[in-house]
Scaffold this motif. Structure first.
Motif, PDB file in Angstrom:
ATOM      1  N   SER A 199      63.250 -36.473  29.567  1.00  0.00           N
ATOM      2  CA  SER A 199      63.373 -35.140  29.092  1.00  0.00           C
ATOM      3  C   SER A 199      63.528 -34.840  27.346  1.00  0.00           C
ATOM      4  CB  SER A 199      65.014 -34.400  29.805  1.00  0.00           C
ATOM      5  OG  SER A 199      65.144 -33.171  29.073  1.00  0.00           O
ATOM      6  N   HIS A 200      63.058 -33.897  27.257  1.00  0.00           N
ATOM      7  CA  HIS A 200      63.018 -33.736  25.723  1.00  0.00           C
ATOM      8  C   HIS A 200      63.983 -32.652  25.419  1.00  0.00           C
ATOM      9  CE1 HIS A 200      58.405 -34.213  25.541  1.00  0.00           C
ATOM     10  NE2 HIS A 200      58.924 -34.702  24.193  1.00  0.00           N
ATOM     11  N   ASN A 201      64.942 -32.114  26.427  1.00  0.00           N
ATOM     12  CA  ASN A 201      65.843 -31.201  26.113  1.00  0.00           C
ATOM     13  C   ASN A 201      67.429 -32.281  26.013  1.00  0.00           C
ATOM     14  OD1 ASN A 201      68.182 -29.667  26.473  1.00  0.00           O
ATOM     15  ND2 ASN A 201      67.064 -28.267  28.057  1.00  0.00           N
ATOM     16  N   PRO A 202      67.729 -32.308  24.699  1.00  0.00           N
ATOM     17  CA  PRO A 202      68.981 -33.037  24.277  1.00  0.00           C
ATOM     18  C   PRO A 202      70.154 -32.930  25.008  1.00  0.00           C
ATOM     19  CG  PRO A 202      68.226 -32.135  22.339  1.00  0.00           C
ATOM     20  CD  PRO A 202      67.170 -31.587  23.561  1.00  0.00           C
ATOM     21  N   GLU A 203      70.396 -31.480  25.223  1.00  0.00           N
ATOM     22  CA  GLU A 203      71.473 -30.929  26.174  1.00  0.00           C
ATOM     23  C   GLU A 203      71.400 -31.346  27.477  1.00  0.00           C
ATOM     24  OE1 GLU A 203      73.168 -26.776  27.874  1.00  0.00           O
ATOM     25  OE2 GLU A 203      71.722 -26.608  26.365  1.00  0.00           O
ATOM     26  N   LEU A 204      70.245 -31.286  28.137  1.00  0.00           N
ATOM     27  CA  LEU A 204      70.591 -31.894  29.277  1.00  0.00           C
ATOM     28  C   LEU A 204      70.535 -33.417  29.582  1.00  0.00           C
ATOM     29  CD1 LEU A 204      67.637 -29.805  31.277  1.00  0.00           C
ATOM     30  CD2 LEU A 204      70.104 -29.482  31.358  1.00  0.00           C
ATOM     31  N   ALA A 205      69.928 -34.070  28.409  1.00  0.00           N
ATOM     32  CA  ALA A 205      69.840 -35.512  28.622  1.00  0.00           C
ATOM     33  C   ALA A 205      71.328 -35.866  28.381  1.00  0.00           C
ATOM     34  CB  ALA A 205      69.158 -36.211  27.285  1.00  0.00           C
ATOM     35  N   HIS A 206      72.148 -35.254  27.501  1.00  0.00           N
ATOM     36  CA  HIS A 206      73.549 -35.362  27.414  1.00  0.00           C
ATOM     37  C   HIS A 206      74.432 -35.253  28.359  1.00  0.00           C
ATOM     38  CE1 HIS A 206      72.630 -35.906  22.901  1.00  0.00           C
ATOM     39  NE2 HIS A 206      73.347 -36.636  23.077  1.00  0.00           N
ATOM     40  N   ARG A 207      74.216 -34.479  29.469  1.00  0.00           N
ATOM     41  CA  ARG A 207      74.894 -34.246  30.700  1.00  0.00           C
ATOM     42  C   ARG A 207      74.859 -35.354  31.564  1.00  0.00           C
ATOM     43  NH1 ARG A 207      73.349 -28.278  31.974  1.00  0.00           N
ATOM     44  NH2 ARG A 207      74.304 -28.627  33.937  1.00  0.00           N
ATOM     45  N   PRO A 244      61.482 -32.352  34.493  1.00  0.00           N
ATOM     46  CA  PRO A 244      61.726 -31.567  35.762  1.00  0.00           C
ATOM     47  C   PRO A 244      61.863 -30.241  35.301  1.00  0.00           C
ATOM     48  CG  PRO A 244      63.768 -32.915  35.404  1.00  0.00           C
ATOM     49  CD  PRO A 244      62.937 -33.438  34.431  1.00  0.00           C
ATOM     50  N   THR A 245      62.549 -30.030  34.195  1.00  0.00           N
ATOM     51  CA  THR A 245      62.947 -28.681  33.854  1.00  0.00           C
ATOM     52  C   THR A 245      62.143 -27.849  32.992  1.00  0.00           C
ATOM     53  OG1 THR A 245      64.524 -29.316  32.017  1.00  0.00           O
ATOM     54  CG2 THR A 245      65.342 -28.900  34.496  1.00  0.00           C
ATOM     55  N   GLY A 246      61.063 -28.724  32.394  1.00  0.00           N
ATOM     56  CA  GLY A 246      60.079 -28.509  31.344  1.00  0.00           C
ATOM     57  C   GLY A 246      59.164 -27.103  31.449  1.00  0.00           C
ATOM     58  N   ASN A 247      59.150 -26.942  32.852  1.00  0.00           N
ATOM     59  CA  ASN A 247      58.254 -25.629  32.990  1.00  0.00           C
ATOM     60  C   ASN A 247      59.009 -24.342  33.420  1.00  0.00           C
ATOM     61  OD1 ASN A 247      55.795 -24.758  32.777  1.00  0.00           O
ATOM     62  ND2 ASN A 247      55.296 -24.763  34.877  1.00  0.00           N
ATOM     63  N   LEU A 248      60.521 -24.454  33.140  1.00  0.00           N
ATOM     64  CA  LEU A 248      61.367 -23.585  33.726  1.00  0.00           C
ATOM     65  C   LEU A 248      62.068 -22.989  32.493  1.00  0.00           C
ATOM     66  CD1 LEU A 248      62.947 -25.518  36.766  1.00  0.00           C
ATOM     67  CD2 LEU A 248      61.178 -23.722  36.951  1.00  0.00           C
ATOM     68  N   ASP A 249      62.626 -21.550  32.865  1.00  0.00           N
ATOM     69  CA  ASP A 249      63.406 -20.917  31.868  1.00  0.00           C
ATOM     70  C   ASP A 249      64.617 -21.532  31.781  1.00  0.00           C
ATOM     71  OD1 ASP A 249      64.942 -19.810  33.907  1.00  0.00           O
ATOM     72  OD2 ASP A 249      63.380 -18.352  34.320  1.00  0.00           O
ATOM     73  N   HIS A 250      65.667 -21.088  30.810  1.00  0.00           N
ATOM     74  CA  HIS A 250      67.075 -21.677  30.610  1.00  0.00           C
ATOM     75  C   HIS A 250      67.827 -21.715  31.827  1.00  0.00           C
ATOM     76  CE1 HIS A 250      69.943 -23.375  28.189  1.00  0.00           C
ATOM     77  NE2 HIS A 250      70.893 -22.348  28.928  1.00  0.00           N
ATOM     78  N   ALA A 251      67.923 -20.424  32.573  1.00  0.00           N
ATOM     79  CA  ALA A 251      68.706 -20.471  33.626  1.00  0.00           C
ATOM     80  C   ALA A 251      68.369 -21.233  34.799  1.00  0.00           C
ATOM     81  CB  ALA A 251      68.979 -18.778  34.056  1.00  0.00           C
ATOM     82  N   ASN A 252      66.960 -21.482  35.071  1.00  0.00           N
ATOM     83  CA  ASN A 252      66.496 -22.045  36.106  1.00  0.00           C
ATOM     84  C   ASN A 252      66.559 -23.679  35.940  1.00  0.00           C
ATOM     85  OD1 ASN A 252      65.681 -20.851  38.744  1.00  0.00           O
ATOM     86  ND2 ASN A 252      64.067 -19.659  37.252  1.00  0.00           N
ATOM     87  N   ALA A 253      66.343 -23.852  34.489  1.00  0.00           N
ATOM     88  CA  ALA A 253      66.448 -25.412  34.224  1.00  0.00           C
ATOM     89  C   ALA A 253      67.831 -25.904  34.396  1.00  0.00           C
ATOM     90  CB  ALA A 253      66.036 -25.495  32.530  1.00  0.00           C
ATOM     91  N   ASP A 254      68.764 -25.313  33.942  1.00  0.00           N
ATOM     92  CA  ASP A 254      70.216 -25.509  34.285  1.00  0.00           C
ATOM     93  C   ASP A 254      70.665 -25.695  35.561  1.00  0.00           C
ATOM     94  OD1 ASP A 254      72.579 -26.128  32.690  1.00  0.00           O
ATOM     95  OD2 ASP A 254      73.393 -24.214  33.998  1.00  0.00           O
ATOM     96  N   ARG A 255      70.068 -24.657  36.533  1.00  0.00           N
ATOM     97  CA  ARG A 255      70.348 -24.574  37.880  1.00  0.00           C
ATOM     98  C   ARG A 255      69.695 -26.023  38.604  1.00  0.00           C
ATOM     99  NH1 ARG A 255      69.340 -19.921  42.257  1.00  0.00           N
ATOM    100  NH2 ARG A 255      70.584 -21.036  43.988  1.00  0.00           N
ATOM    101  N   VAL A 256      68.433 -26.230  38.442  1.00  0.00           N
ATOM    102  CA  VAL A 256      67.609 -27.660  38.678  1.00  0.00           C
ATOM    103  C   VAL A 256      68.100 -29.025  38.093  1.00  0.00           C
ATOM    104  CG1 VAL A 256      65.501 -28.961  38.669  1.00  0.00           C
ATOM    105  CG2 VAL A 256      65.537 -26.195  39.084  1.00  0.00           C
ATOM    106  N   PHE A 257      68.821 -29.068  36.871  1.00  0.00           N
ATOM    107  CA  PHE A 257      69.357 -29.965  36.583  1.00  0.00           C
ATOM    108  C   PHE A 257      70.742 -30.474  37.304  1.00  0.00           C
ATOM    109  CE2 PHE A 257      72.537 -32.300  34.191  1.00  0.00           C
ATOM    110  CZ  PHE A 257      71.830 -33.877  33.859  1.00  0.00           C
ATOM    111  N   ALA A 258      71.564 -29.301  37.377  1.00  0.00           N
ATOM    112  CA  ALA A 258      72.737 -29.135  38.077  1.00  0.00           C
ATOM    113  C   ALA A 258      72.672 -29.879  39.441  1.00  0.00           C
ATOM    114  CB  ALA A 258      73.437 -27.739  38.030  1.00  0.00           C
ATOM    115  N   LEU A 259      71.507 -29.284  40.019  1.00  0.00           N
ATOM    116  CA  LEU A 259      71.148 -29.782  41.499  1.00  0.00           C
ATOM    117  C   LEU A 259      71.062 -31.177  41.594  1.00  0.00           C
ATOM    118  CD1 LEU A 259      70.885 -28.272  44.319  1.00  0.00           C
ATOM    119  CD2 LEU A 259      68.348 -27.975  43.487  1.00  0.00           C
TER     120      LEU A 259
END
Lengths: 224, 412
Positions: free
Chosen positions: A202-210, A171-186
């Motif tokens: 997700s390919h993003n290990p940081e988001l996956a770990h959250r 869901p955040t694959g097409n967004l910049d870091h700030a927006n990715a963070d915000r969307v995941f948090a949401l």
């Protein structure tokens, strides 16, 4: 009872020489109010699994239980009805209908379900857009919103029918870091607050770990 | 509003120009279809009205005498029926008896005996071959429109004089005859003097240039035919009853009886072919519009592949997706038929007021049109069938899309 139960799921992809065993007996359960990530390298079977769970594909073997209903042998119309009522999708691209405003896009799943009046649908869609921080942009067309805003409309749309399960594919694959963070948090907050389960590829290990739980996949199986 | 209709309405704007072209084609196709049908059917109806007003709905003519014979071996009861040909004895010898017998046919509203012959009209030092028709004015006006065909003089003047004459407009022009002129008619070698009481015009060239009307007693003297009639002209409750009634009368009365449909078969076929031909020609506009509609919808399906997939993922069934595209066709055809019918009505009205002098098979000074709701229904049905077929295939293609494959393809 678990929200979703997957048992010994198998799926082959491709034809002839290119045919491969993409999922090799995957089993797990999903509980309401928790967030799950499916992590793994490209080709590990993450998206194949997500689309099978989302009833957008049919397994070769195994079963998928949504609540107490086994769905893998349902007709196309029955699977579609289950998607409409019990699942919400957020994809890497927002896929908003550009002829519709943000509010109208969010109302589309509700219109199909047909349980609310026009006024109630409008009010609920406005609430959902407010919850994702777009309360002042309900009348804008998709093309008049930024990438992050479009994805937030897509999240509001996924929540329209109060589904028990939100399926998110990068869901955040097409967004910049700030927006990715915000969307995941949401997504994460909404899942916890509303008692909905979030299953995210997700390919993003940081988001996956959250997430509350991470399924690590490799060569079509979930690693212990 | 149903979600499918709402989405269909919004998707219509996706290819505005192409959709507008298809819509325009349907509007023109429907309008031209109705206008050409109104025109050809109008001329046909006017021709029928004219021909019925001149020659009637049914004519009873020659008596039929069967020549069937039975041959039998002498002294034996064995006999063989031999089918022979029928023999026609000209005219209706017992016109009064036949007319009385017609009272047994409730469909017949009027009958009038007519004597027809040949005579030379002599006037202004010129001679002209005519076909005099001897009529009984009282009954003939019930089986023809002669009264409305009078363009000069009066029927009253004809009725008042036993030696009055009504001449066709072409004869009057050719012989330079005016109402009140005295003429000679020579039918059986003894010329008799008549006075022109009126001039008629049917618009049928052959009738206007050879027919003159006399009183029945006058023509009996002129042609030396003291009894009988050449034919009996009938009027019916409904012209459409004629084909069924004529054989019954023929069978019952033993006289050759012909319905107007049989008599005017050639012209009716010409009109029919013209109507079908124009319908087929104009329908091609609608077919081409349908093809345009097909192309436009195929392009929209291609454009909207991802949107279709996301709609499917959020719970829209294949039938919903199909409905969205069928509805787009339905909306365009509904709009096209409505506007086309309005344009057709306006065009038909305008056409009916365009002056044009027509003589030959009927007389008219403007385009003749027939206002028939079935023309509108036919145009609407053709347009609807064409557009819905054109919409069906793109809608089926849209419904068959696999959402998972489309979304994964878009994401990768």
């Amino acid at each position: 009872m678990s929200l979703l139960r997957v048992e010994d799921l198998h799926r082959h992809l491709g034809e002839g020489d290119t045919r491969c065993h993409a999922l090799r007996g995957v089993s797990f359960t999903i509980e309401p109010g928790r967030t799950y990530a499916i992590a793994g390298h490209s080709g590990s079977g993450k998206s194949t699994l997500l689309y099978l769970i989302g009833l957008l594909d049919i397994p070769d073997a195994g079963s998928i239980w949504v609540g107490d209903r086994e769905t893998s042998r349902l007709t196309d119309d029955e699977r579609t009805a289950v998607r409409n009522e019990h699942m919400g999708f957020v994809f890497q691209f927002h896929f908003l209908l550009k002829e519709f405003t943000a509010l109208e896009n969010v109302m589309l799943p509700m219109r199909k379900l047909g349980r609310l009046s026009e006024e109630a649908m409008r009010a609920k869609a406005a609430d959902l857009l407010g919850a994702v921080g777009l309360g002042d942009k309900t009348r804008r067309l998709g093309t008049q919103l930024s990438g992050g805003e479009q994805q937030r409309v897509a999240i509001a749309r996924a929540l329209a029918n109060d589904p028990g399960l939100i399926l998110a594919d990068e869901p955040t694959g097409n967004l910049d870091h700030a927006n990715a963070d915000r969307v995941f948090a949401l997504l994460s907050d909404i899942a916890h607050q509303r008692g909905q389960a979030l299953l995210m590829v997700s390919h993003n290990p940081e988001l996956a770990h959250r997430c509350d739980h991470v399924f690590r996949m490799q060569d079509g199986v979930i690693l212990p | 509003m149903s979600p499918a209709l709402l989405i269909a309405l919004r998707f219509l704007g996706a290819r505005k120009r192409a959709m507008l072209m298809s819509l325009t084609g349907i509007v023109f196709g429907v309008a031209f279809f109705v206008i050409t049908q109104a025109q050809t059917a109008g001329f046909e109806a006017y021709f029928i009205k004219t021909i019925l007003g001149v020659n009637g709905m049914v004519r009873i003519e020659d008596r039929i005498q069967s020549t069937r014979a039975m041959t039998a071996t002498e002294g034996s009861s064995f006999a063989i029926a031999v089918e022979g040909s029928v023999k026609y004895i000209p005219g209706v010898q017992h016109a009064k008896a036949v007319t009385d017998a017609l009272k047994g046919f409730p469909e017949v509203t009027a009958a009038s005996p007519v004597i027809r012959g040949n005579a030379t009209l002599i006037a202004n030092f010129r001679e002209y071959d005519t076909k005099p028709y001897g009529i009984d004015l009282g009954t003939f006006l019930n089986v023809s429109d002669l009264e409305t065909q009078i363009i000069d003089g009066s029927m009253k003047a004809f009725g008042e004089s036993p030696y009055a004459l009504i001449v066709g407009s072409r004869i009057a022009k050719r012989m330079n005859l005016q109402v009140g002129d005295s003429v000679l008619l020579d039918g059986a070698g003894e010329p008799q003097r008549f006075r022109v009481a009126a001039v008629f015009e049917t618009g049928i060239d052959q009738v206007d240039r050879e027919r003159v009307y006399l009183h029945l007693p006058a023509i009996r003297t002129l042609l030396n035919k003291p009894t009988g009639a050449s034919f009996i002209q009938l009027n019916l409750l409904d012209p459409e009853l004629a084909p069924a009634l004529a054989p019954r009368i023929q069978e019952a009365l033993g006289h050759s009886t012909m319905a107007w449909q049989e008599r005017e078969k050639t012209w009716l076929q010409v009109f029919s072919v013209l109507r079908i031909s124009s319908a087929l020609t104009i329908s091609t506009i609608i077919f081409i519009s349908g093809l345009g509609m097909f192309n436009t919808l195929v392009m929209i399906v291609v454009d909207k592949t991802r949107e279709i997939a996301i709609l499917r993922s959020m719970g829209y069934t294949r039938a919903d997706i199909s409905r969205i595209f069928m509805l787009q066709g339905g909306i365009v055809v509904a709009l096209g038929v409505t506007l086309g019918c309005a344009a057709a009505a306006l065009g038909t009205y305008t056409l009916s007021h365009i002056p044009i002098r027509i003589r030959g098979i009927f007389a008219s000074d403007h385009f003749v049109v027939l206002w028939d709701p079935w023309h509108y229904v036919a145009a609407a049905v053709i347009a609807t069938v064409v557009v819905l077929i054109a919409s069906y295939f793109p809608s089926r293609r849209a419904a068959r899309l696999e959402p998972g494959a489309v979304i994964r393809g878009s994401s990768s």
